[in-house]
Design an enzyme around this catalytic site. Structure first.
Site, short mmCIF file in Angstrom:
data_model
loop_
_atom_site.label_atom_id
_atom_site.label_comp_id
_atom_site.label_asym_id
_atom_site.label_seq_id
_atom_site.Cartn_x
_atom_site.Cartn_y
_atom_site.Cartn_z
N ALA A 248 0.73 -1.14 -0.17
CA ALA A 248 0.20 0.08 -0.04
C ALA A 248 0.86 1.31 -0.13
O ALA A 248 0.33 2.39 0.16
CB ALA A 248 -1.00 0.02 1.11
N ALA A 249 2.07 0.91 -0.26
CA ALA A 249 2.92 2.42 -0.35
C ALA A 249 2.40 3.33 -1.64
O ALA A 249 2.41 4.39 -1.29
CB ALA A 249 4.46 1.97 -0.61
N GLY A 250 2.33 2.43 -2.52
CA GLY A 250 1.68 3.39 -3.63
C GLY A 250 0.37 3.82 -3.50
O GLY A 250 0.05 4.93 -3.92
N ASP A 251 -0.38 3.07 -3.16
CA ASP A 251 -1.75 3.39 -2.98
C ASP A 251 -2.04 4.79 -1.97
O ASP A 251 -2.79 5.48 -2.15
CB ASP A 251 -2.62 2.20 -2.13
CG ASP A 251 -2.78 1.03 -3.23
OD1 ASP A 251 -2.48 1.02 -4.26
OD2 ASP A 251 -2.75 -0.27 -2.46
O1 RIB Z 1 -1.26 -2.50 -3.60
C1 RIB Z 1 -1.37 -3.19 -2.65
C2 RIB Z 1 -2.58 -4.13 -2.79
O2 RIB Z 1 -2.60 -4.84 -4.01
C3 RIB Z 1 -2.88 -4.90 -1.67
O3 RIB Z 1 -3.68 -4.71 -0.52
C4 RIB Z 1 -3.32 -6.07 -2.33
O4 RIB Z 1 -4.88 -6.44 -1.92
C5 RIB Z 1 -3.46 -5.93 -3.79
O5 RIB Z 1 -4.31 -5.74 -4.38
#
Ligand code: RIB
Length: 309
Positions: A248-251
């Site tokens: 989730a770094a990018g998210d």
């Molecule tokens: O970007 C991270 C996410 O990628 C994770 O939470 C996983 O579910 C995948 O979709």
């Protein structure tokens, strides 16, 4: 008046094990710290936007299963409006993640996320009138991403795309994109330009613009990011932290950017804020759960300085 963000994307449950090394084919090894976390690139980005204090709705799908119940509850607990999430007869999206030396490997079964179809998007066309910014990734069918981007653009809304996991899409999509946010690997696959230095990032941004995107940010992992400002490309470094889990770094970075663009910030300021959100996220285990709320980011910014690119 506060602005609204619509995230159209995936909702997953992540099954995570930490390990010192990856197994060879046919080998069993012992890991540790197993956790079941809430994830999905779409859901993580929506959570990051909500935790930054913005109004965000999620258009997605989960299964009629326990994972679906829990994932929906988590979205609501984090402040994301989940009223547009469908329940379908398919398993909730599942990601098997191994975290090794802080980095991750992910195998995804999209499951219910496959039900976010162009038909479903067309049925919920009124949401595009509500939204100011529409944010999408590629864990739902890419025909749906194109249909939604077209509808958002027709209504003059800002379209942000995180092309992850990267795949070939119809070139039509790029014409609708205001801000494309790939990582180095994704930028290379989309533009054909290998990413080895600053000039490569500059050229990738120029190429994405040639393809039709209004602007782009290329995230460069531990080296920060490159982003277009007018005809120029600016670079930002990262905040140095102890890296525990990069999931989730990018998210979280994308959520941070969108939340601040929504408040009218320019990209230079939004990138600095998003880099802090991402730094805190990688210093903690998990996906959605590791993303900080606005007050944590503000505290962090008082005591940390962003590094040189
Ligand atoms: O970007 C991270 C996410 O990628 C994770 O939470 C996983 O579910 C995948 O979709």
């Amino acid at each position: 008046m506060s602005k609204n963000i619509l995230v159209i994307g995936s909702i997953n449950v992540d099954y995570v094990i930490h390990t010192d090394r990856l197994p060879k084919l046919g080998e069993t090894i012992t890991g540790s710290d197993f956790a079941m976390n809430f994830g999905g690139k779409g859901a993580n980005q929506a959570v990051a936007i909500a935790k930054a204090g913005c109004s965000v709705k999620m258009l997605g799908a989960v299964g009629n299963d326990l994972s679906g119940d829990l994932a929906l509850k988590n979205l609501e607990d984090c402040g994301v409006d989940s009223s547009e999430v469908l329940r379908v007869d398919a398993p909730t999206g599942a990601a098997v993640i191994t975290v090794c030396g802080g980095d991750n490997h992910i195998i995804l079964d999209v499951g219910a996320n496959g039900y976010v179809t162009p038909k479903r998007i067309a049925e919920r066309a009124d949401l595009f009138a509500w939204a100011d910014i529409v944010v999408m990734q590629y864990e739902i069918p890419t025909e749906s991403v194109i249909a939604a981007a077209r509808m958002a653009k027709e209504r003059g809304k800002m379209v942000v795309i995180n092309p992850a996991p990267v795949k070939e899409v119809d070139a039509e999509l790029y014409r609708y994109v205001d801000l494309m946010i790939p990582n180095e690997f994704e930028a290379q696959l989309i533009t054909g330009i290998a990413q080895n230095n600053d000039d490569d990032a500059r050229n990738a941004i120029a190429k994405l613009r040639e393809m039709g995107c209004q602007n782009a940010i290329v995230t460069l992992g531990g080296k920060g990011c490159a982003y277009g400002v007018g005809d120029d490309v600016h670079f930002a470094g990262i905040y140095k932290v102890q890296r525990v889990d990069t999931t989730a770094a990018g998210d979280s970075f994308i959520g941070g950017i969108c939340s601040k663009l929504c408040e009218g910030w320019d990209l230079d300021r939004a990138v600095t804020y998003a880099a802090a959100v991402s730094a805190i996220t990688v210093s903690r285990p998990g996906a959605a759960v590791s993303i900080p709320v606005a007050s944590e980011v503000e505290e962090f910014l008082k005591t940390h300085t962003i590094g040189e690119h």
